[in-house]
Design a protein around this motif. Sequence first.
Motif, short mmCIF file in Angstrom:
data_model
loop_
_atom_site.label_atom_id
_atom_site.label_comp_id
_atom_site.label_asym_id
_atom_site.label_seq_id
_atom_site.Cartn_x
_atom_site.Cartn_y
_atom_site.Cartn_z
N LYS A 299 0.86 -1.18 0.00
CA LYS A 299 0.00 0.00 0.00
C LYS A 299 0.90 1.24 0.00
N PRO A 300 1.37 1.67 -1.17
CA PRO A 300 2.36 2.75 -1.23
C PRO A 300 1.87 4.07 -0.68
N ASP A 301 0.55 4.33 -0.70
CA ASP A 301 0.03 5.61 -0.21
C ASP A 301 0.30 5.79 1.29
N ALA A 302 0.47 4.69 2.00
CA ALA A 302 0.69 4.78 3.44
C ALA A 302 1.98 5.54 3.77
N LEU A 303 2.98 5.43 2.89
CA LEU A 303 4.26 6.08 3.15
C LEU A 303 4.16 7.60 3.05
N LEU A 304 3.21 8.09 2.26
CA LEU A 304 3.10 9.53 2.03
C LEU A 304 1.87 10.12 2.70
N HIS A 305 1.22 9.36 3.56
CA HIS A 305 0.00 9.84 4.22
C HIS A 305 0.31 11.02 5.13
N VAL A 563 11.77 -41.88 -21.67
CA VAL A 563 10.64 -42.46 -20.95
C VAL A 563 9.49 -41.46 -20.91
N PRO A 564 8.28 -41.86 -21.34
CA PRO A 564 7.13 -40.94 -21.34
C PRO A 564 6.84 -40.40 -19.94
N GLU A 565 6.49 -39.14 -19.87
CA GLU A 565 6.14 -38.49 -18.61
C GLU A 565 5.34 -37.22 -18.93
N GLU A 566 4.35 -36.90 -18.11
CA GLU A 566 3.53 -35.70 -18.33
C GLU A 566 4.33 -34.47 -17.92
N ILE A 567 4.98 -33.87 -18.89
CA ILE A 567 5.81 -32.70 -18.60
C ILE A 567 5.94 -31.86 -19.87
N VAL A 568 6.03 -30.55 -19.69
CA VAL A 568 6.22 -29.61 -20.79
C VAL A 568 7.46 -28.77 -20.50
N TYR A 569 8.31 -28.60 -21.49
CA TYR A 569 9.57 -27.88 -21.30
C TYR A 569 9.53 -26.48 -21.92
N ASP A 570 8.42 -25.78 -21.76
CA ASP A 570 8.35 -24.41 -22.27
C ASP A 570 9.35 -23.51 -21.56
N SER A 571 9.93 -22.60 -22.32
CA SER A 571 10.84 -21.60 -21.74
C SER A 571 10.37 -20.21 -22.15
N TYR A 572 10.62 -19.24 -21.27
CA TYR A 572 10.13 -17.88 -21.50
C TYR A 572 11.28 -16.89 -21.30
N PHE A 573 11.27 -15.85 -22.14
CA PHE A 573 12.23 -14.76 -22.00
C PHE A 573 11.49 -13.52 -21.55
N LEU A 574 12.07 -12.83 -20.57
CA LEU A 574 11.47 -11.60 -20.04
C LEU A 574 11.90 -10.43 -20.92
N MET A 575 10.91 -9.78 -21.56
CA MET A 575 11.22 -8.70 -22.50
C MET A 575 11.03 -7.31 -21.92
N GLY A 576 10.16 -7.18 -20.93
CA GLY A 576 9.91 -5.85 -20.37
C GLY A 576 8.80 -5.90 -19.33
N ILE A 577 8.44 -4.74 -18.83
CA ILE A 577 7.40 -4.65 -17.82
C ILE A 577 6.53 -3.42 -18.08
N ILE A 578 5.34 -3.44 -17.52
CA ILE A 578 4.56 -2.22 -17.32
C ILE A 578 4.69 -1.91 -15.84
N GLY A 579 5.27 -0.78 -15.54
CA GLY A 579 5.56 -0.46 -14.15
C GLY A 579 5.06 0.91 -13.74
N GLU A 580 5.37 1.25 -12.51
CA GLU A 580 4.95 2.53 -11.95
C GLU A 580 6.01 3.00 -10.97
N GLN A 581 6.24 4.30 -10.95
CA GLN A 581 7.20 4.87 -10.01
C GLN A 581 6.59 4.91 -8.62
N VAL A 582 7.41 4.59 -7.62
CA VAL A 582 6.95 4.64 -6.23
C VAL A 582 8.03 5.32 -5.39
N LYS A 583 7.60 6.04 -4.38
CA LYS A 583 8.53 6.70 -3.48
C LYS A 583 8.88 5.75 -2.34
N LEU A 584 10.15 5.38 -2.24
CA LEU A 584 10.61 4.47 -1.19
C LEU A 584 11.83 5.03 -0.48
#
Length: 584
Positions: A299-305, A563-584
């Motif tokens: 709750k970032p607003d608490a810091l600036l209350h 040997v057969p097994e229920e598993i998926v080897y998907d891999s993901y690359f992190l490309m970016g974020i949607i973010g917000e500035q916060v006062k800390l």
Amino acid sequence: MKFYIACIQKIYETVKPSMVNSTDEFVACPSLRVFESSDFKFLSGKDLTQNDFLNSEDVSMQFNSISNTKGFWDIDPNLNLFDLYKSRIAQLKTKNKTILKNELKKDFDLLYNSDESETETLQNYNEKLAEYDDLLSQFESLVETFDSELTDDEKKALSQRLDVIDKKIGLHIALWKLNGLKDTVDNALSRINHLNEFDQFLVELKNIRSHIQNAESTGIQSLTTFSKTQIVPYDFYSNDFAWSSLEVLNTELNGLFSNAKKNLVGFNEGLLDFEYEEDFIEKVTLKYCLINIKRPWFKPDALLHDFVEPIKTKSALYAKKIVLIKDLRVILKEDLTSVEKSNIQKNSIIKFGPIFMKSQLFKNKTSRKDFIKPITNKKLYKANIFSKIDAKIMLKSPRIMAVNPKLMAPALLTKSKIKMATNKKVASPKALHVNMRPIAVNKAQALKQKSITAKPQLAHLKLDPKKLMFHTINWTNITNQSNVHFTIKDNLTNEPLYKSEISIQNRSTNFYKEIETDESGKILVKLPKGGYNVSIRKNGFKELTFTQIVQETKNLNILKKLVPEEIVYDSYFLMGIIGEQVKL
């Protein structure tokens, strides 16, 4: 590189409608960040192992990273939202309610007598307020009598009555303000009512501290109330409907790259100054997923209350949404010569931005187009060989790499840094995921390179784009290679396994290969003499790992059954974020 930047720009343009708040901002992640579907198994909440809970803590630490650098966001265990917010909340001091009340003495004297009864001023205000409410009620009652079946005369009469009451309301407010009564009392009441929220704020602050304490002690367990990080959709790693397709065509490359120069301010600005074309690429295709990060304790607003004593803060960017990609394909035109295609199959290092690609050409069955795709086995990244390979690339092309330190291969996060970030004992080395940071370039040393030029001159360099993707490394002991023939089959049916992923790493050097089998379950690879760690994976089968010794100039046949097994080897690359500035 140009296509890589264009992909980031198109992702930004695609996800921009989801940036509903004016404070939201899209920033790219310049480093190589790799995740596997198994990293997120803890989200299922089913049949969890100790390793799943370690994964949950690790993912939480990574996604809670914050950035104080404009232009990009990256994972940094030393800048963690949870830890910094917890520290700020612990330091928080509320103001004294008695002192706050004394500051409002004039307001209380205006509205209340010493026996807490209403003053004449407040009584007059309440009378005016009652008259206003009565006029407003009359207006609303008349509005409710409107019906589409009324005659024109009835509608006209109703409109006139509404107009009369509306003017009475306007006159009433004007007279109310004229004697100075309304605004003065309104403001006094607002300040006193706000003070009445003091106790409510104390309760909220207590709840925040309780959430933090519980989150710290329990970690992430599925989508519990006390999670450090909640991920939505929680099944994105197992549900293909959570992913959307995206492609960047060669025809739109220049427009996207031009827009990137305006939007990706602070992100690899040196790289954006290069003038080069990538006509040998027809298009790039990928799937992306936008996952939401929820933090019940934050709750970032608490810091600036205004009920708390001011504290020194700094702006930092935290992730509200994470952009992951998978199934990346770089589809090539027929621009590559047969010699260049042959080199790809041999020992070239292929890079798409910071992402290392497989040194193997694939062919689409329908279009018959050649394409390349990324290395997805995280074990290779954890082996920390790519930072060393990038060092070799930088020595070969220092003028390219020196202006682009953020895109250098990242180094693994050490165990000591994990301890520092979590302030907890690391139970097992399995918790050490691919937490990587950009390598800093020694500027003083880089400037000594004769090929380095000043940035204004660099902007006019014409670079060979293929040399930005395809790098020839002079490996040691690379001569006298042996032909190694892999054959991969199903252990139950004995059928050949198409697209079995084989990761090969030399045990004493940085030499590596990642290849895939053809429709007959076979693949030929040339390897120099040495010992190798080999990993074979295919969706629906248990991973097989083994050590293989390769002799000099020999033909070696390797038959392995999965040997057969229920598993998926998907891999993901992190490309970016949607973010917000916060006062800390």
